[in-house]
Enzyme design. Structure first.
Site, PDB file in Angstrom:
ATOM      1  N   GLY A  45      23.353 -28.252  44.681  1.00 29.53           N
ATOM      2  CA  GLY A  45      23.577 -27.554  43.422  1.00 29.53           C
ATOM      3  C   GLY A  45      22.608 -26.430  43.161  1.00 29.53           C
ATOM      4  O   GLY A  45      22.841 -25.599  42.273  1.00 29.53           O
ATOM      5  N   GLY A  77      21.030 -23.989  38.652  1.00 30.00           N
ATOM      6  CA  GLY A  77      20.760 -23.559  40.017  1.00 30.00           C
ATOM      7  C   GLY A  77      19.307 -23.215  40.285  1.00 30.00           C
ATOM      8  O   GLY A  77      18.977 -22.742  41.378  1.00 30.00           O
ATOM      9  N   ASP A  99      22.400 -39.970  48.181  1.00 24.55           N
ATOM     10  CA  ASP A  99      22.408 -38.529  48.445  1.00 24.55           C
ATOM     11  C   ASP A  99      21.008 -37.987  48.706  1.00 24.55           C
ATOM     12  O   ASP A  99      20.862 -36.804  49.066  1.00 24.55           O
ATOM     13  CB  ASP A  99      23.061 -37.771  47.282  1.00 24.55           C
ATOM     14  CG  ASP A  99      22.390 -38.050  45.945  1.00 24.55           C
ATOM     15  OD1 ASP A  99      22.511 -39.190  45.457  1.00 24.55           O
ATOM     16  OD2 ASP A  99      21.754 -37.139  45.389  1.00 24.55           O
TER      17      ASP A  99
END
Length: 470
Positions: free
Chosen positions: A162, A196, A330
């Protein structure tokens, strides 16, 4: 003429490059990008050899080809948040900072011994633009990786990079393959509700800790550089509603691979089994050379290796008092290296309930539970692999997973024996280690200093049972 599908995306971006987009470095200079296809002529012999001490990024061969050619890419070229399917990567370029950027730190070891760059390169404008996401090296195709994951024990669906951009792969003079990634470099299709960006505070922590872990002998990603901008980034540091303005920063970090358990999970959950098989074969071929590609049990061998190496990593973390803080699937590397430094911490006083993550209200990822979480994550990896295994292999894989705990405690015992200077084999070693740790917990002894001070006791003092208090 055959054109790889990702090249069209790159050409489309190049034609649109302008205000607010990173422009290519070295576009008309002496860079030697990897060849684009089988009919492309090779550089002149010696022209692009990996040499130590390159002082010009335009002579530094970085390529995305080995990541792009084996897989389909995201067919949508626009950069907006969405559900992505049938690919491993999306082509997406970093978003440059609007304000000035400054270089805060570099790792001389990473630059010189991993990336084959001379330390003087840090003083160039090209280097600053490259490591801040302001410009990309001509021929590199920045990518955001699609993955999913179990977060705090529950399936979270699509996650992905991301705020990170994988710039390409560099093979150095030692023949080592390293993947180069920016963190904090702008939005991607996987940004969800994020901006971001990364802030200076967390970026400094990642830079320092990843380098510290390397020198502690623990497998880890490495940090090459850290830049800071004057762009405003708003963060709620303690998740208490108190949002504060901080400064945006970018870390250039490197790892042998950024694939994680969630990389395979997302494909299994989406039913993309052919793509999952392709990705798994790629990972084995690139990173597990001891496994033969024609072995029908290669996925089983892969799983066995990951189980053993994950147990080793959990034991190594415990041996230095390191708590990762967010041990989601993750964040667990398939190569069993430490990645994704977030709300980590090192224990001061020995406390198995130590939790560095202020958002972990239930203490799921407390330091004393990391080995159990490692087992949980491996069970989710096995779940993702099961569609690719036959009944016999599934049974064997379950038996392999059952051996995780024994492997972990064996490794942990050896590490603590080394810390205590215990030689040979003695059936009382495990009791002695457990007794010491319980004593340290009861007395709130400093985890690191206890072992440092024990190492200063002489043999004569032990024989005389005369241990100085200071």
């Amino acid at each position: 003429m055959w054109w790889p599908p990702w090249l069209a995306a790159w050409l489309a971006w190049a034609c649109r490059a302008g205000v607010g987009r990173p422009s290519p470095l070295c576009a008309f200079r002496g860079l030697c990008p990897a060849p684009l296809g089988p009919n492309t002529s090779q550089p002149e012999p010696g022209h692009c050899r990996r040499q130590r001490g390159a002082a010009d990024l335009c002579a530094w061969p970085l390529s995305s080809e080995s990541l792009l050619d084996p897989f389909p890419i995201d067919v949508i070229q626009e950069n907006y948040v969405r559900n992505v399917r049938n690919c491993i990567f999306s082509v997406v370029y970093p978003t440059p900072f609007k304000s000035r950027v400054r270089l805060v730190a570099v790792s001389k070891d990473v630059l010189e011994n991993i990336l084959d760059l001379d330390i003087s390169v840090k003083g160039t404008s090209d280097f600053l633009q490259f490591v801040s996401g302001g410009k990309v090296i001509f021929g590199s195709v920045p990518l955001a990786h699609r993955y999913g994951g179990h977060q705090f024990g529950s399936w979270a669906g699509q996650l992905g990079d991301g705020r990170a951009h994988l710039l390409g792969v560099y093979t150095n003079r030692h023949g080592e393959r390293w993947e180069i990634q920016l963190k904090g470099s702008g939005k991607t299709p996987y940004s969800r509700n994020g901006d971001g960006r990364a802030v200076l505070r967390s970026s400094v922590r990642e830079f320092l800790c990843s380098e510290a872990m390397h020198y502690l002998g623990i497998p880890t990603s490495r940090a090459a550089s850290l830049v800071v901008s004057d762009d405003d980034v708003w963060r709620d540091q303690f998740y208490n509603g108190n949002i504060k303005k901080e400064r945006g920063a970018v870390v250039l970090r490197v790892a042998k691979s950024w694939f994680r358990i969630g990389s395979l999970e997302i494909l299994a959950h989406s039913g993309e089994l052919d793509l999952q098989r392709r990705l798994l074969d790629f990972i084995i071929q690139e990173h597990f050379p001891s496994i033969a590609m024609n072995d029908s049990n290669r996925y089983l061998e892969f799983f066995s290796t990951v189980v053993s190496e994950t147990a080793d990593l959990m034991a190594l973390w415990m041996s230095v008092g390191f708590a990762h803080g967010v041990c989601n699937t993750d964040n667990f590397s398939l190569l069993s290296v430490t990645i994704d430094y977030g709300p980590f911490g090192f224990m001061d006083s020995y406390d198995p309930n130590f939790v560095p993550n202020t958002s972990d209200d239930e203490g799921r990822y407390k330091i004393g539970n990391q080995a159990n979480v490692g087992l949980f994550n491996l069970s989710k990896l096995l779940q993702a692999l099961k569609p690719l295994l036959d009944p016999r292999q599934k049974q064997l894989a379950s038996q392999i997973l059952e051996g995780y705990g024994e492997h972990y405690y064996r490794c942990l015992t050896e590490l603590f024996k080394t810390k205590l200077g215990l030689l040979g084999e003695n059936e009382d070693d495990k009791y002695l280690i457990a007794f010491l740790l319980k004593l340290m917990e009861d007395t709130k002894a400093d985890f690191t200093m206890t072992f440092r001070q024990l190492s200063e006791i002489t043999a004569d003092q032990l024989q005389e049972l005369h241990i100085p208090e200071e």
